[in-house]
Write a protein that holds these residues in place. Structure first.
Motif, short mmCIF file in Angstrom:
data_model
loop_
_atom_site.label_atom_id
_atom_site.label_comp_id
_atom_site.label_asym_id
_atom_site.label_seq_id
_atom_site.Cartn_x
_atom_site.Cartn_y
_atom_site.Cartn_z
N PRO A 77 -48.86 75.83 35.43
CA PRO A 77 -49.95 74.87 35.60
C PRO A 77 -50.17 74.56 37.08
CG PRO A 77 -48.00 73.80 34.68
CD PRO A 77 -47.70 75.25 34.78
N LEU A 78 -51.35 74.07 37.40
CA LEU A 78 -51.64 73.67 38.77
C LEU A 78 -50.84 72.43 39.13
CD1 LEU A 78 -55.53 73.97 38.84
CD2 LEU A 78 -53.87 75.52 39.87
N HIS A 79 -50.47 72.32 40.39
CA HIS A 79 -49.82 71.09 40.87
C HIS A 79 -50.91 70.04 41.05
CE1 HIS A 79 -45.66 72.35 41.93
NE2 HIS A 79 -46.22 73.52 41.73
N GLU A 80 -50.73 68.89 40.43
CA GLU A 80 -51.65 67.78 40.60
C GLU A 80 -50.94 66.49 40.24
OE1 GLU A 80 -55.11 67.61 38.01
OE2 GLU A 80 -54.11 68.86 36.54
N ASP A 81 -51.49 65.37 40.66
CA ASP A 81 -50.90 64.07 40.40
C ASP A 81 -51.28 63.63 38.99
OD1 ASP A 81 -49.50 61.75 40.80
OD2 ASP A 81 -51.07 60.76 41.93
N ALA A 82 -50.61 64.22 38.02
CA ALA A 82 -50.90 63.95 36.62
C ALA A 82 -49.67 64.33 35.80
CB ALA A 82 -52.10 64.78 36.16
N PHE A 83 -49.69 63.95 34.54
CA PHE A 83 -48.61 64.35 33.66
C PHE A 83 -49.19 64.74 32.30
CE2 PHE A 83 -49.01 59.81 33.07
CZ PHE A 83 -48.93 59.64 31.71
N PHE A 84 -48.37 65.41 31.53
CA PHE A 84 -48.74 65.91 30.22
C PHE A 84 -47.74 65.33 29.23
CE2 PHE A 84 -47.86 69.95 27.58
CZ PHE A 84 -48.74 69.59 26.58
N LEU A 85 -48.23 64.62 28.24
CA LEU A 85 -47.40 64.04 27.19
C LEU A 85 -47.61 64.86 25.93
CD1 LEU A 85 -45.61 61.71 26.05
CD2 LEU A 85 -47.75 60.51 25.56
N ALA A 86 -46.55 65.48 25.45
CA ALA A 86 -46.65 66.35 24.28
C ALA A 86 -45.95 65.70 23.09
CB ALA A 86 -45.99 67.70 24.57
N PHE A 87 -46.58 65.77 21.93
CA PHE A 87 -45.96 65.37 20.67
C PHE A 87 -45.72 66.64 19.88
CE2 PHE A 87 -46.32 64.16 16.15
CZ PHE A 87 -45.21 63.33 16.09
N ASN A 88 -44.48 66.89 19.55
CA ASN A 88 -44.12 68.14 18.88
C ASN A 88 -44.32 68.04 17.38
OD1 ASN A 88 -43.17 68.35 21.49
ND2 ASN A 88 -41.32 69.41 20.92
N LEU A 89 -45.13 68.93 16.84
CA LEU A 89 -45.33 69.00 15.40
C LEU A 89 -44.28 69.87 14.72
CD1 LEU A 89 -49.21 69.34 15.30
CD2 LEU A 89 -47.81 67.30 14.91
N ARG A 90 -43.55 70.64 15.52
CA ARG A 90 -42.41 71.40 15.01
C ARG A 90 -41.44 71.62 16.17
NH1 ARG A 90 -46.56 75.50 14.07
NH2 ARG A 90 -46.73 76.74 15.93
N ASP A 91 -40.24 72.09 15.85
CA ASP A 91 -39.23 72.32 16.88
C ASP A 91 -39.71 73.36 17.88
OD1 ASP A 91 -37.63 70.58 15.49
OD2 ASP A 91 -36.24 72.11 14.75
N TYR A 92 -39.44 73.12 19.16
CA TYR A 92 -39.75 74.11 20.20
C TYR A 92 -38.66 75.16 20.19
CZ TYR A 92 -40.34 76.26 24.74
OH TYR A 92 -40.51 77.18 25.74
#
Length: 90
Positions: free
Chosen positions: A46-61
């Motif tokens: 991903p690009l470097h930027e002043d942000a974050f990504f919040l993931a909700f897992n629907l199954r095991d990674y």
């Protein structure tokens, strides 16, 4: 690509995106990614930027997770858990 907003780096088969303004100053992007098959492969960085990504897992990674060139424990990325990714890191 100038932003991670469209989630293109995942190379997912299906991406549904909703973009909503927040107090007229910034935006929140919500996306549902679908990668149903095992062995999806390495994602693009991903690009470097002043942000974050919040993931909700629907199954095991299942797979390896690398942060700043180091393999990290991904055992907490299980069904029903949230994971936060910092776009300021690689």
């Amino acid at each position: 690509m100038t932003s991670n907003q469209n989630m293109e780096f995942f190379r997912a088969r299906q991406v549904d995106i909703v973009i909503a303004p927040v107090f007229g100053k910034s935006e929140v992007t919500m996306a549902r990614l679908s990668c149903p098959n095992a062995g999806h492969g390495v994602i693009d960085p991903p690009l470097h930027e002043d942000a974050f990504f919040l993931a909700f897992n629907l199954r095991d990674y299942e797979g390896d997770l690398w942060v700043d060139g180091r393999k990290v424990d991904s055992s907490v990325s299980r069904r029903g858990n949230f994971t936060i990714y910092d776009y300021r890191r690689t």
